[in-house]
Every structure is written in structure tokens, then in C-alpha cells.
Design an enzyme around this catalytic site. Structure first.
Site, PDB file in Angstrom:
ATOM      1  N   CYS A  10       1.184  -1.159  -0.241  1.00 16.75           N
ATOM      2  CA  CYS A  10      -0.126   0.096  -0.084  1.00 16.75           C
ATOM      3  C   CYS A  10       0.852   1.386  -0.079  1.00 16.75           C
ATOM      4  O   CYS A  10       1.612   1.501  -0.891  1.00 16.75           O
ATOM      5  CB  CYS A  10      -1.338  -0.179   1.091  1.00 16.75           C
ATOM      6  SG  CYS A  10      -2.369   1.017   0.664  1.00 16.75           S
ATOM      7  N   HIS A  15      -3.583  -5.193   0.666  1.00 18.50           N
ATOM      8  CA  HIS A  15      -2.625  -5.327   1.947  1.00 18.50           C
ATOM      9  C   HIS A  15      -2.953  -6.720   1.649  1.00 18.50           C
ATOM     10  O   HIS A  15      -4.264  -7.600   2.115  1.00 18.50           O
ATOM     11  CB  HIS A  15      -4.046  -5.156   3.234  1.00 18.50           C
ATOM     12  CG  HIS A  15      -3.110  -3.294   3.231  1.00 18.50           C
ATOM     13  ND1 HIS A  15      -2.565  -2.889   3.990  1.00 18.50           N
ATOM     14  CD2 HIS A  15      -4.053  -2.325   2.941  1.00 18.50           C
ATOM     15  CE1 HIS A  15      -2.230  -1.691   3.975  1.00 18.50           C
ATOM     16  NE2 HIS A  15      -3.327  -1.568   3.902  1.00 18.50           N
ATOM     17  N   GLU A  38      -1.535  -9.671   3.249  1.00 19.27           N
ATOM     18  CA  GLU A  38      -1.402  -9.513   5.149  1.00 19.27           C
ATOM     19  C   GLU A  38      -2.793  -9.911   5.084  1.00 19.27           C
ATOM     20  O   GLU A  38      -3.108 -10.778   6.619  1.00 19.27           O
ATOM     21  CB  GLU A  38      -0.351  -8.884   5.399  1.00 19.27           C
ATOM     22  CG  GLU A  38      -1.554  -7.359   6.449  1.00 19.27           C
ATOM     23  CD  GLU A  38      -0.934  -5.685   5.271  1.00 19.27           C
ATOM     24  OE1 GLU A  38      -1.290  -6.347   3.919  1.00 19.27           O
ATOM     25  OE2 GLU A  38      -1.499  -4.980   5.433  1.00 19.27           O
TER      26      GLU A  38
HETATM   27  N1  GLN Z   1      -1.836   6.694   2.396  1.00 20.10           N
HETATM   28  C1  GLN Z   1      -1.808   6.350   1.138  1.00 20.10           C
HETATM   29  C2  GLN Z   1      -3.528   5.676   1.542  1.00 20.10           C
HETATM   30  O1  GLN Z   1      -4.316   6.464   1.821  1.00 20.10           O
HETATM   31  C3  GLN Z   1      -1.486   4.151   2.037  1.00 20.10           C
HETATM   32  C4  GLN Z   1      -2.450   3.569   2.880  1.00 20.10           C
HETATM   33  C5  GLN Z   1      -2.847   2.758   3.353  1.00 20.10           C
HETATM   34  O2  GLN Z   1      -0.957   1.938   3.509  1.00 20.10           O
HETATM   35  N2  GLN Z   1      -3.351   1.998   3.937  1.00 20.10           N
HETATM   36  O3  GLN Z   1      -3.634   5.657  -0.283  1.00 20.10           O
END
Ligand code: GLN
Length: 546
Positions: free
Chosen positions: A381, A518, A520
Site C-alpha cells: 500500500c 493489503h 497480509e
Molecule cells: N496513505 C495511503 C493512502 O491513503 C496509503 C494507505 C495505506 O497504506 N493503507 O492511499
């Protein structure tokens, strides 16, 4: 068969591992051939944990249907192997929100709206809603500690449910702490007695007491607790500390917890098949080597904020027969001078998800180091977004490339906020007002992703179409796709309509991959996630060649 309900409360202090206890009981009942679901009731007022700081509350676990939930749901999925949803986590805030909405709508027909019966009825409905698929058993974990003011409506609701559902369909389990006093060398039962007294004062008599303890309780101590707390002699169990959380099901099984539950509830349970758990623990406890992974992040002080990530790495290690040593590196403290020293001895670098501009330069430095020195790199992410920024700056030559999250005015927003943000999955085209409601303004939950063949991503998944869970606002800016691919960035996973980039990688690097989702959240000890499995395999190979 009608669903039977098991309620799990906790006493003495928080952090006793109630979530793991619930997940473990679920896993054992499932191993006995029963269909099980689990729900967490959280007494805090936030409508969901989505707006909470992970430093305070730990990770926000995202379900397939896009609910931002308590991290215990991660344990539930990992131990039960079934996906959780909106229905598996309710907070006081969500319950009150619903009651107040009904009140404003006039649903209560002019009545005075009160905690009993209106709030408690709402809680009972929430509890019953979780068992819609003919489950044999629903386990309901009540967050917090017995005695907390906030928890009272939940306890009152579960007390009433025994009457509503019939006593043969309800079981109360209480988890307490039995501390070991080093000076006198004894285990102490008084806190347990007090905690059960507190529970009984609100009308709940536990059927089973689980005693979290450093050492096993002997028969004498168990009967003392049974006597004082008025439970059957063989309904007091030790929940002993273990070094590996996947040993908990084996310990509970040895203690006979699941058997006692089956007897008390007259469950049509078969003999437990715990072989997969035995094999798992054997595999995890007998690695043939180790790899050291650097996690470059902001929430490094509280391991709970990376709970699923940590577990997914353990699963990846298990799949490769190695243990995974984690080096948490605070990205705010990484600079050019200490970079080399920080990265020394690492077999892999992982930049996890996160929010905000703090610590970004340190992450970019670490990514550059991993890219140039061919150390396996995994960006998740925010980690993927930083990898794209790093590549755009240092390989594609756009020095001012940035994410609009860190620099809203950047001339090269390679990571940007899509102007017309809308929910693809639900087909909803209405723009949400982010200023007035911070909840649910992100791309949340499972989205499909199409994989390109002959890529590391495809090699890992061996599937053309995958589903992965998201929680972010910003996206890869497609306007830069041609430039970046011409410089060697491979877009190996995209949304089926090809408007969103989901996975990037570097074909020239042994293993350099970033994903917008994500992974995970979907890793399971019995089925390690393919990307974690391959990342650890690459780290193992890197170490061997070092
Ligand atoms: N801050 C970034 C976004 O909002 C990544 C978010 C995250 O890593 N879950 O796109």
C-alpha cells in the site's frame, strides 16, 4: 440445529488474549466438525476502529466487504479460515448510531428511548444477526474487562439472551489472570475470585473459567477456583503462556476445553482433528534457518499495529522452513548517514501501509537502497506508493515526483487522489463528502485484480484473477504509466477495467514488488499468502548468496 451461543468475557486486566482464546475455541470446535462463527462486541464509542490511531488501538483489520474492524477479527479469520464481515464486529458507537437514527426517524413511536430495553435490544439483534447461515455455534467475544462502565449494556444484553434462547443454548466463558508471585513462588486466585464476583453481581454465572497463567494450575488450585466461583470442578482450565500463538489450540485441546464445551452444550461434536495444528506448530517450531527482514515504518513502537503483517511473515517463513526475524526500523530516524548501518544484515526490506507525510524520506532511502543493492523488497500500500515515487525520482528522473498525500502541490503527482472517487464495486457514483465524515472515505474491502503472465506476481499466485483487500485513498496515476514502463517498471497487476494499478515490480531485480492492497489480511497459517511465501523465499535465496 438451532445456533448455540458462547459468550466470552474477560476479567482482571486487558490484553489477556481474549481474541486468541475465542479464535482458539472456534478452531477447536471447527476441528470437531461444527460450523462456527465469531463476533466481537467492542464497548468503545467509535462507530468503527477506522478512525483510531493504530498506536492506541493496534491494527485496523479490513474485511472482504470493506468493514474496518478490530484486529481480533484477523485472529478469527486466521484460526477459523472463514472470511469475516460487517456482521462480525459491533461497537457501542455503531449500536447507539443505529438506535439514535431510529429515534430520529420516529421508529419508537414517541416512547422514551432507554439503555434497557432499546440499546440492549439493538445489541441482541446484532448478536443474533451473526448466525444467519445455520452455524452450530456462534462465539461472541465481549471487548474490555468486566467492571468497565462502558461494557455494562453488552453484559446486560448477553445476560438476557440466556432467557431468550434457553439455557441449553447459551454458555458463558470467563477469561482471567492467575498471577504468579515470584517472591512466594505461588499462583494467586484472588483476582479471579473478584472478577467472577463482579460478573455474578450483574447476573452472569460463568460456566467455564479460563485462567491465563505463566505456569499450569494444579488440581488443587483449580478446585479452589471452582469452589469460590461456583463452577464445576472440571470446568476450570489453564490458558498457559506459549511462545508461539499457534500452540494455543493444542494447549486448550490438551486441557480438554473443547470437550467440556461440547458436553455442557450437548453439541453434536466429532473427535477433534487437530493434526493440521500439530503439523503447523511442528513446522514453525523447527525451522532449518532464519531470515532477517527490516520493516521500515512509523508505528514501529507498537507491534500490535502490524499484527496481520507480522503473522503473514511468520506464515511465509513456515512455508519456506525458516524463522523470520523482524527488525523494526523507525523510518523517521533513517537518514543518508545511517542508512547503510540500518540495512546491514537484512535479507529483505518491507515497507508496510501507513498514512501521512511523516517518515517518508527514510522509507524512500531504504527502498532505493534495496533496489540498488538487489535486496528483496516488498512494498504494501503506502510502501508500493513510496516505491513508485522512488522509481519516478531516481530512475525516470522526475526529482519532484511525489504523492499528493505528502505534497498536495507537487508538479508530478505520480500518486494522486482520483478526482471523481467512487466506489467501483458497489457501482455508486455519488461523491462522498470527505470533510464531514471521515469514516469509509477510502477504497475499502476486496477488489479484483488481473495479473499479467510471466511476472513475479503471476508466478506467486498462479491465477489470472485475484481478489485482494484495500484501505487507501490515493492511487497510482495512470498518466505516468508510459513513462515508468518505458524505464523498466512493470505493471503486473491492474483492475479488470485497467484504470487502477494494483501491483508493480522490477523484472531486473531478484524480487522487488509493490502492491496497492493489503495481502497480509488474507494470509492464513494453513495457507500462507503467495506474496509473503515468495518474498521470504527470495530473502532466503538472497541470504544464501550473500
Ligand atoms: N496513505 C495511503 C493512502 O491513503 C496509503 C494507505 C495505506 O497504506 N493503507 O492511499
Amino acid at each position: 440445529m438451532k445456533t448455540k451461543f458462547i459468550f466470552i468475557t474477560g476479567g482482571v486486566l486487558s490484553s489477556l488474549g481474549k481474541g486468541l482464546a475465542a479464535a482458539t475455541i472456534g478452531a477447536l470446535l471447527k476441528a470437531r466438525g461444527l460450523k462456527v462463527t465469531i463476533q466481537k462486541l467492542d464497548p468503545y464509542i467509535n462507530v468503527d476502529p477506522g478512525t483510531m490511531n493504530p498506536f492506541q488501538h493496534g491494527e485496523v483489520y479490513v474485511t472482504e466487504d470493506g468493514a474496518e474492524t478490530d484486529l481480533d477479527l484477523g485472529h478469527y479469520e486466521r484460526y477459523l479460515g472463514v472470511p469475516m464481515s460487517q456482521l462480525n464486529n459491533f461497537t457501542s458507537g455503531r449500536i447507539y448510531h443505529s438506535v439514535i437514527t431510529k429515534e430520529r426517524r420516529g421508529d419508537y413511536l414517541g416512547g422514551t428511548v432507554q439503555v434497557i430495553p432499546h440499546v440492549t435490544d439493538e445489541i441482541k439483534q446484532a448478536v443474533l444477526s451473526v448466525a444467519k447461515n445455520d452455524e452450530d455455534v456462534a462465539l461472541i467475544e465481549i471487548g474490555g474487562t468486566v467492571g468497565d462502565i462502558e461494557g455494562l449494556p453488552f453484559l446486560e444484553a448477553i445476560r438476557q439472551l440466556k432467557k431468550d434462547l434457553g439455557k441449553e443454548n447459551v454458555l458463558y466463558i470467563h477469561l482471567t489472570l492467575v498471577p504468579f508471585m515470584r517472591t512466594s513462588g505461588e499462583l494467586k486466585t484472588k483476582p479471579t475470585q473478584h472478577s467472577v464476583k463482579e460478573l455474578r453481581s450483574i447476573g452472569i454465572q460463568p460456566d467455564i473459567i479460563l485462567c491465563r497463567s505463566e505456569i499450569e494450575l494444579d488440581a488443587e488450585l483449580k478446585s479452589k477456583i471452582a469452589l469460590f466461583c461456583d463452577v464445576e470442578q472440571d470446568a476450570v482450565f489453564t490458558a498457559v503462556d506459549v511462545k508461539n500463538i499457534y500452540e494455543v489450540p493444542l494447549k486448550y485441546y490438551q486441557e480438554g476445553v473443547d470437550q467440556k464445551i461440547a458436553i455442557l452444550m450437548r453439541l453434536p461434536a466429532k473427535n477433534a482433528n487437530i493434526k493440521p495444528w500439530m503439523e503447523l506448530v511442528h513446522r514453525l517450531n523447527n525451522p532449518t534457518g532464519s531470515v532477517r527482514i527490516g520493516i521500515v515504518g512509523k508505528y514501529v513502537d507498537l507491534k500490535e499495529s502490524y499484527k496481520s503483517l507480522h503473522e503473514a511473515l511468520v506464515h511465509g517463513g513456515g512455508a519456506n522452513g525458516v524463522s523470520v526475524e523482524l527488525a523494526y526500523l523507525n523510518s523517521e530516524e533513517i537518514n543518508r548517514k545511517n542508512l547503510e548501518e540500518n540495512c546491514k544484515g537484512l535479507d529483505g526490506v518491507l515497507v508496510p501501509g501507513g498514512f501521512g507525510a511523516r517518515g517518508i524520506p527514510g522509507k524512500i532511502l531504504a527502498i532505493k537502497y534495496a533496489r540498488e543493492n538487489k535486496i528483496p523488497f516488498f512494498g504494501i500500500c503506502l510502501g508500493m506508493q513510496c516505491a513508485v515515487i522512488e522509481f519516478t525520482r531516481h530512475v525516470a528522473g522526475l526529482e519532484d515526483a511525489d504523492s499528493q498525500e505528502f505534497n498536495p502541490k507537487t508538479a508530478n503527482p505520480v500518486i494522486y487522489l482520483m478526482k471523481e472517487w467512487y466506489d467501483y464495486r458497489r457501482g455508486c457514483t455519488e461523491r462522498r463528502d470527505e470533510a464531514s465524515d471521515l469514516g469509509g472515505t477510502m477504497r475499502l474491502g476486496a477488489y479484483p485484480c488481473k495479473l499479467r503472465e510471466e511476472t513475479k506476481a503471476f508466478d506467486a499466485y498462479r491465477e489470472e484473477l485475484i481478489q485482494e483487500r484495500h484501505r487507501h485513498r490515493f492511487e497510482f496515476n495512470m498518466e505516468y504509466a508510459d513513462l515508468l514502463t518505458s524505464k523498466g517498471l512493470l505493471l503486473s497487476g491492474v483492475s479488470p477495467d485497467e484504470t487502477l494499478v494494483e501491483i508493480v515490480e522490477l523484472p531486473e531485480h531478484p524480487w522487488f514488488l509493490g502492491c496497492q492492497f493489503h495481502p497480509e489480511f488474507q494470509s492464513n497459517p494453513m495457507a500462507p499468502h503467495p506474496l509473503f511465501r515468495e518474498f521470504i523465499a527470495a530473502a532466503k535465496a538472497y541470504k544464501a548468496g550473500r
